[in-house]
Design an enzyme around this catalytic site. Sequence first.
Site, PDB file in Angstrom:
ATOM      1  N   LYS A 112      19.455 -22.578 -23.163  1.00  0.00           N
ATOM      2  CA  LYS A 112      18.016 -21.777 -22.410  1.00  0.00           C
ATOM      3  C   LYS A 112      17.334 -21.370 -23.636  1.00  0.00           C
ATOM      4  CE  LYS A 112      17.641 -17.971 -22.247  1.00  0.00           C
ATOM      5  NZ  LYS A 112      17.385 -16.605 -22.263  1.00  0.00           N
ATOM      6  N   ASP A 165      19.234 -14.794 -15.430  1.00  0.00           N
ATOM      7  CA  ASP A 165      19.015 -16.123 -16.018  1.00  0.00           C
ATOM      8  C   ASP A 165      19.806 -17.057 -15.215  1.00  0.00           C
ATOM      9  OD1 ASP A 165      17.412 -15.168 -18.153  1.00  0.00           O
ATOM     10  OD2 ASP A 165      18.738 -15.211 -19.565  1.00  0.00           O
TER      11      ASP A 165
END
Length: 270
Positions: free
Chosen positions: A10, A130
């Site tokens: 990410k 997240d």
Amino acid sequence: MAITETAYAKLNLALHVRGRRDDGYHALETLFAFVDAGDTLVAKAAEHDRLNTIGEFAQALDNPFDNLVMRALTALPRVGGLDVTLEKNIPVAAGLGGGSADAGAVFRIIEQAHGLPDDWHQRAERLGADVPSCVRSEMAVGRGTGTELEPVDNDMSGMAVLLVNPRIPLPTGPVFKAWDGKYRGALPTGSAREIARGGRNDLRSPAVEICPPIADVLESLNETDPWMCEMSGSGATCFALYETGEHRDRAARVLAESEPQWWQMVGMLR
């Protein structure tokens, strides 16, 4: 039959911190993006859940049996167990959402084998801010603590990416604590390129204060003439984006020669 999933690294192409919340978390606005490389998970049907961790950074997990992979396995309803092998290819505490990406890959594995419940987003949110974005691993704007996801015009798919980490773990908590508390303005609007170009990472300065080599990484990346470069998340990994893979690969070779101790990974934006 084994199911293999990549836990896509990410990136935060922009990260604007709005303020500290009463619950201890921070309100933020971010542009999530994902690289087509990361950790690898291979799952096979088993009587009970098991986890085997291998790879360069396997030993960095304090307790592999209490990490986000095991927590994700227990977060979803299903019949039977899974024997999971996690190949840990990206550094821990690196601003790449490693554990969250691993959890997202588990959700996709279970989706293939059993399907996901309607409340999968809430279950992912309970694992970490997240994790919801990492389940689909698609570019999106994140608000709130990062769990409120909005689609964005992804005009950056296929851009070449170089990730560089000085091999210094940098936990998220101290970086947020060192943030000066000043709100510097909202995330830009528009396409992904417009947001990335007009955005910033409010955690870069506090991260550099704690881990000065981040500044060296950014300086070296800037010298390779990228389309843009920035620190991801709370650091210490930095990224550079290039219009072509050839440009990226030249930059990677230059940095490997000048700073062989730094960790690198190359890929493309999803």
